[in-house]
Design a protein around this motif. Structure first.
Motif, short mmCIF file in Angstrom:
data_model
loop_
_atom_site.label_atom_id
_atom_site.label_comp_id
_atom_site.label_asym_id
_atom_site.label_seq_id
_atom_site.Cartn_x
_atom_site.Cartn_y
_atom_site.Cartn_z
N SER A 185 109.05 29.59 84.24
CA SER A 185 110.38 29.15 83.85
C SER A 185 110.68 29.58 82.42
CB SER A 185 110.49 27.63 83.97
OG SER A 185 109.50 27.05 83.15
N SER A 186 111.94 29.47 82.10
CA SER A 186 112.37 29.87 80.78
C SER A 186 111.69 29.01 79.71
CB SER A 186 113.88 29.72 80.67
OG SER A 186 114.32 30.17 79.43
N GLY A 187 111.18 29.67 78.69
CA GLY A 187 110.53 28.93 77.61
C GLY A 187 109.06 28.67 77.86
N SER A 188 108.53 29.18 78.96
CA SER A 188 107.13 28.90 79.29
C SER A 188 106.16 29.73 78.45
CB SER A 188 106.89 29.16 80.77
OG SER A 188 107.27 30.48 81.10
N GLY A 189 106.64 30.83 77.83
CA GLY A 189 105.78 31.62 76.95
C GLY A 189 105.50 33.03 77.44
N LYS A 190 106.27 33.51 78.41
CA LYS A 190 106.03 34.83 78.99
C LYS A 190 106.19 35.94 77.94
CE LYS A 190 109.37 34.36 82.05
NZ LYS A 190 109.92 33.04 81.65
N SER A 191 107.34 35.90 77.28
CA SER A 191 107.59 36.95 76.29
C SER A 191 106.56 36.88 75.17
CB SER A 191 108.99 36.81 75.70
OG SER A 191 109.96 37.01 76.70
N SER A 192 106.28 35.66 74.73
CA SER A 192 105.30 35.49 73.65
C SER A 192 103.97 36.13 74.02
CB SER A 192 105.10 34.02 73.34
OG SER A 192 106.34 33.42 73.05
N LEU A 193 103.56 35.96 75.26
CA LEU A 193 102.31 36.55 75.72
C LEU A 193 102.38 38.07 75.65
CD1 LEU A 193 99.51 36.36 77.01
CD2 LEU A 193 100.64 36.35 79.26
N SER A 207 100.71 29.36 68.06
CA SER A 207 101.70 28.32 67.80
C SER A 207 102.58 28.79 66.65
CB SER A 207 101.05 26.98 67.47
OG SER A 207 99.79 27.18 66.87
N ILE A 208 103.81 28.39 66.75
CA ILE A 208 104.75 28.70 65.67
C ILE A 208 105.09 27.38 65.02
CG2 ILE A 208 106.99 29.65 65.09
CD1 ILE A 208 106.73 31.51 67.48
N GLY A 209 104.70 27.23 63.79
CA GLY A 209 104.79 25.92 63.15
C GLY A 209 103.88 24.95 63.89
N PRO A 251 103.15 24.58 69.88
CA PRO A 251 102.22 25.42 70.63
C PRO A 251 102.96 26.21 71.69
CG PRO A 251 102.03 23.13 71.33
CD PRO A 251 103.12 23.17 70.30
N ILE A 252 102.77 27.52 71.68
CA ILE A 252 103.52 28.38 72.61
C ILE A 252 102.58 28.98 73.65
CG2 ILE A 252 104.87 30.49 72.76
CD1 ILE A 252 105.95 29.68 69.93
N LEU A 253 101.42 29.46 73.19
CA LEU A 253 100.38 29.91 74.12
C LEU A 253 99.17 28.99 73.91
CD1 LEU A 253 100.58 33.78 73.55
CD2 LEU A 253 101.77 32.42 75.28
N PHE A 276 113.67 41.26 69.00
CA PHE A 276 113.63 41.26 70.46
C PHE A 276 113.99 39.88 71.02
CE2 PHE A 276 110.33 44.75 69.82
CZ PHE A 276 111.28 45.74 69.93
N ARG A 277 113.56 38.84 70.33
CA ARG A 277 113.88 37.48 70.79
C ARG A 277 115.35 37.15 70.62
NH1 ARG A 277 109.63 34.23 71.94
NH2 ARG A 277 107.74 34.45 70.69
N SER A 278 115.89 37.57 69.45
CA SER A 278 117.23 37.07 69.10
C SER A 278 118.35 37.83 69.79
CB SER A 278 117.43 37.12 67.59
OG SER A 278 117.36 38.45 67.15
N1 LIG Z 1 110.39 31.60 66.30
C1 LIG Z 1 110.12 30.54 67.09
N2 LIG Z 1 109.97 29.32 66.51
C2 LIG Z 1 109.69 28.25 67.27
N3 LIG Z 1 109.57 28.30 68.58
C3 LIG Z 1 109.73 29.48 69.20
C4 LIG Z 1 110.01 30.65 68.49
N4 LIG Z 1 110.09 31.68 69.35
C5 LIG Z 1 109.89 31.15 70.57
N5 LIG Z 1 109.68 29.85 70.48
C6 LIG Z 1 109.38 28.96 71.58
O1 LIG Z 1 108.29 29.47 72.29
C7 LIG Z 1 108.38 29.16 73.64
C8 LIG Z 1 108.11 30.37 74.48
O2 LIG Z 1 109.12 31.34 74.26
P1 LIG Z 1 109.17 32.70 75.10
O3 LIG Z 1 110.25 33.53 74.59
O4 LIG Z 1 107.83 33.29 75.12
O5 LIG Z 1 109.55 32.16 76.54
P2 LIG Z 1 109.85 32.96 77.84
O6 LIG Z 1 108.91 32.46 78.84
O7 LIG Z 1 109.86 34.39 77.57
O8 LIG Z 1 111.32 32.46 78.18
P3 LIG Z 1 112.51 33.26 78.84
O9 LIG Z 1 112.21 33.32 80.28
O10 LIG Z 1 113.69 32.43 78.54
O11 LIG Z 1 112.54 34.60 78.20
C9 LIG Z 1 109.77 28.59 73.85
O12 LIG Z 1 109.66 27.20 74.03
C10 LIG Z 1 110.50 28.91 72.58
O13 LIG Z 1 111.40 27.88 72.27
#
Ligand SMILES: Nc1ncnc2c1ncn2[C@@H]1O[C@H](COP(=O)(O)OP(=O)(O)OP(=O)(O)O)[C@@H](O)[C@H]1O
Ligand SMILES: [Mg+2]
Lengths: 227, 417
Positions: A38-46, A13-15, A18-20, B413-415
């Protein structure tokens, strides 16, 4: 089959966000796994956590069966350098370096001597259809070519696994297909690949598909959704 | 070649314009330091050398030239001395009694190179329609040579003429010019403090390069001046030349104690100038420091910009396994390379500027008179300039490089979508 990379109950979680939310995933030798959602689901974070670029809030990552110590930045760097190759949506090539020099950079860190590294970079680039373009700067290459140089760089130290975050996200369909072919070919030669993608038709061509929603894997390994 | 050197060199040499600008910044700073130091210190050293040589390392006088209240004030505070109106100064002792003993005693002292007696006094010189106030010095040429370099500054080397013709005088070159005397052999008139008139012949000119001396000084034979001032066999000043000029303070103190007269070292005689020089040096140092700071900020600025521009490269370098300290080194190395090349260039420029300054021919008329600059071309300025530049460029590039190493690749990478 032997597991190269494994995440167990990964949470992040960031702050307060919860992301994963408890993801467990394993990549075996020879796997071609895609992650959709979908976008924002957490793929990149994983992928950042599995690729040791970011640390999980809780849960463990195992590389070659060994638990990763996220506080030991030197060993994190070492593992990334030797065992993981990254490809991103953007190529992140260093503008001042030629195609070949960009590919050499991870090898030098590995301790490979320059002449050998150069030979290897030429071989890799030629495998990826870039013969004769080794001396070009990134701006002298097309988008597809740039991305293939980036793939060559990911392969520089012969990693066990290549992680790609929407590697075709920035390419037209023709170049997309080309890059996908490259990945399929790499996988055929035995390299494990973990690929994030938006495009169902690309996911269909991989061996396993995981769908992520709200930081959780909802689609099982065999339950590849057709879209 | 290590990967760090490889990457640093590539990043630097592929951005030639930026690298060139910051290198030139450093070079200018170093060159300014080297040339300014040479000019300032050259002038000061020249002045001190001339002044010491002409005015002796130690001068033994009847009394300190400062007012008498000084000591009382120093001891008891400002309020203690009052002016008493209408009082007349009592007859002052105005000669050194037993100076021959001192001559003997100090000639034997191994630290002393030579010692010579003077009789000094004020007078007026007249030539044609012109009058000038002058400071008159009676000398014994043979002894004078042992204690001063007066010979070096005489145009015709006629010091001995004072002996062979006791009615000869030697005039300061500026004084002679003021009076309109261009050649030796001219007759001048000296008016003594008591009003006596004496006609003497100009035997030589004295050109030390120190304007205040050349404008006022007149040399006489000791006997002649004793007669003019009506002070038979009297001497009121001894000048001492030492082997080591840095001993002057200590030896002067000893002499004061031993003789009961006031011995003044050259450092004390020139304390005002030395103080001014100190100020000058401070100002030079501050200017040069400012230049170096500016060039350091140049490096800092460019490094900061580079780090910002190179965020993506830093992120990927970290992703593919480069560690924080390696990232720091890649960028610090660039700063140091800029500093190194800049410092080398600066040394070269500094040398060329010195060459140019040395080749200039023009009359400098001020507290000293020379043709062109007197330079102090000490190699130490090159060494210091070089080291300063290296230090500054290291410091200037360290913070940006450290910042670079602390970038979190995931943020990049995110930004960068
Ligand atoms: N630095 C951050 N602070 C707060 N929330 C964040 C931060 N970085 C990512 N998030 C949130 O984490 C969630 C997952 O982000 P992530 O980039 O993993 O999604 P994604 O599945 O890769 O989306 P996309 O398909 O658009 O790339 C999103 O809801 C995003 O808003
Ligand atoms: Mg993403």
């Amino acid at each position: 089959m032997s597991v190269i990379l494994e995440g167990r109950d990964l949470r992040k979680s960031i702050g307060d966000n919860p992301i994963l939310n408890g993801i467990s995933i394993a990549v075996e030798k020879g796997d071609f796994t895609s992650i959709v959602g979908s976008s924002g689901s957490g793929k990149s974070s994983l992928m950042y956590v599995l690729g040791l670029l970011d640390s999980p809030t809780s849960g463990e990552v195992y590389v070659d069966g060994r638990k990763v110590d996220f506080t030991d930045s030197k060993s994190l760097s070492d593992i990334r350098n030797r065992k993981i190759g990254f490809v991103f949506q953007f190529h992140y090539l260093i503008a001042e370096l030629t195609a070949s020099e960009n590919v050499i950079v991870p090898m030098l860190k590995h301790g490979i001597k320059r002449p050998e590294a150069k030979d290897r970079s030429f071989a890799l680039l030629s495998e990826l259809g870039l013969k004769g373009k080794e001396g070009r700067k990134p701006y002298q290459l097309s988008g597809g070519e740039q991305q293939r140089v980036a793939i060559a760089r990911a392969l520089a130290n012969d990693p066990e696994i290549v992680m790609a975050d929407e590697p075709t996200g920035n390419l037209d369909s023709k170049n997309s297909a080309l890059v996908m072919d490259v990945f399929l070919e790499l996988n055929e030669k035995g390299r494990a690949i973990l690929m994030i993608t938006h495009e169902p038709e690309l996911a269909e061509r991989t061996k396993k598909v995981h769908e992520i929603k709200d930081g959780l894997i909802i689609g099982g390994e065999e339950a590849a959704p057709g879209g | 070649m290590s990967p760090i050197v490889f990457i640093a060199l590539k990043l630097l040499t592929e951005r030639k314009r930026q690298a060139l600008v910051s290198t030139l910044g450093v070079a200018i700073g170093v060159a300014a330091f080297i040339s300014m130091s040479a000019v300032m210190n050259g002038f000061q050293l020249y002045f001190i050398r001339q002044a010491i040589d002409i005015n002796a390392h130690i001068t033994l006088r009847v009394q300190e030239e400062d007012d008498e209240g000084r000591i009382l004030r120093a001891a008891y505070g400002d309020g203690v001395v009052a002016d008493v109106l209408g009082s007349r100064p009592k007859e002052l002792k105005d000669k050194i009694i037993g100076y021959n003993n001192f001559l003997r005693q100090y000639t034997a002292d191994p630290r002393v190179m030579g010692i010579a007696p003077h009789l000094t006094g004020e007078g007026i010189i007249n030539y044609g329609t012109k009058d000038r106030g002058v400071s008159m010095i009676g000398v014994d040429p043979a002894l004078e040579r042992t204690a001063s370099v007066v010979d070096d500054y005489l145009e015709h080397k006629n010091l001995d003429k004072l002996v062979t013709d006791r009615n000869s005088v030697i005039l300061g070159s500026e004084l002679a010019r003021d009076l309109g005397i261009k050649e030796i052999g001219k007759k001048i008139t000296i008016v003594s403090p008591t009003g006596g008139l004496y006609t003497l012949e100009v035997a030589d000119f004295f050109d030390s390069g120190i304007t205040s001396i050349d404008k006022t000084r007149v040399y006489f034979n000791m006997r002649t001046l004793q007669a003019i001032l009506d002070k038979p066999n009297q001497v009121n000043e001894l000048i001492v030349k030492l082997h080591d000029v840095d001993d002057a303070e200590n030896i002067a103190l000893e002499m004061s104690r031993d003789t009961g007269y006031y011995a003044e070292s050259w450092q004390r005689a020139f304390r005002n100038f030395l103080q001014i020089f100190k100020m000058q040096n401070m100002i030079t140092f501050m200017i040069v420091f400012a230049i170096l700071i500016v060039s350091a900020f140049g490096i800092f600025n460019i490094m900061m910009m580079t780090v910002l521009e190179k965020k993506k490269d830093i992120a990927i370098l970290k992703a593919i396994g480069y560690e924080d300290r390696e990232i720091t080194r890649i960028f610090v190395l660039q700063g140091i390379l800029v500093g190194f090349v800049g410092a080398l260039l600066g040394c070269l420029f500094g040398y060329l500027i010195q060459e140019w300054l040395a080749s200039l021919q023009f009359d400098i008329v001020g507290i000293i008179r020379t043709k062109g600059f007197v330079l102090d071309r000490s190699p130490s300025y090159f060494v210091y300039g070089f080291l300063f530049a290296m230090l500054f460029s290291f410091l200037a590039s360290f913070y940006p490089s450290w910042r670079a190493s602390k970038l979190f690749p995931v943020d990049i990478f995110r930004s960068s979508v």
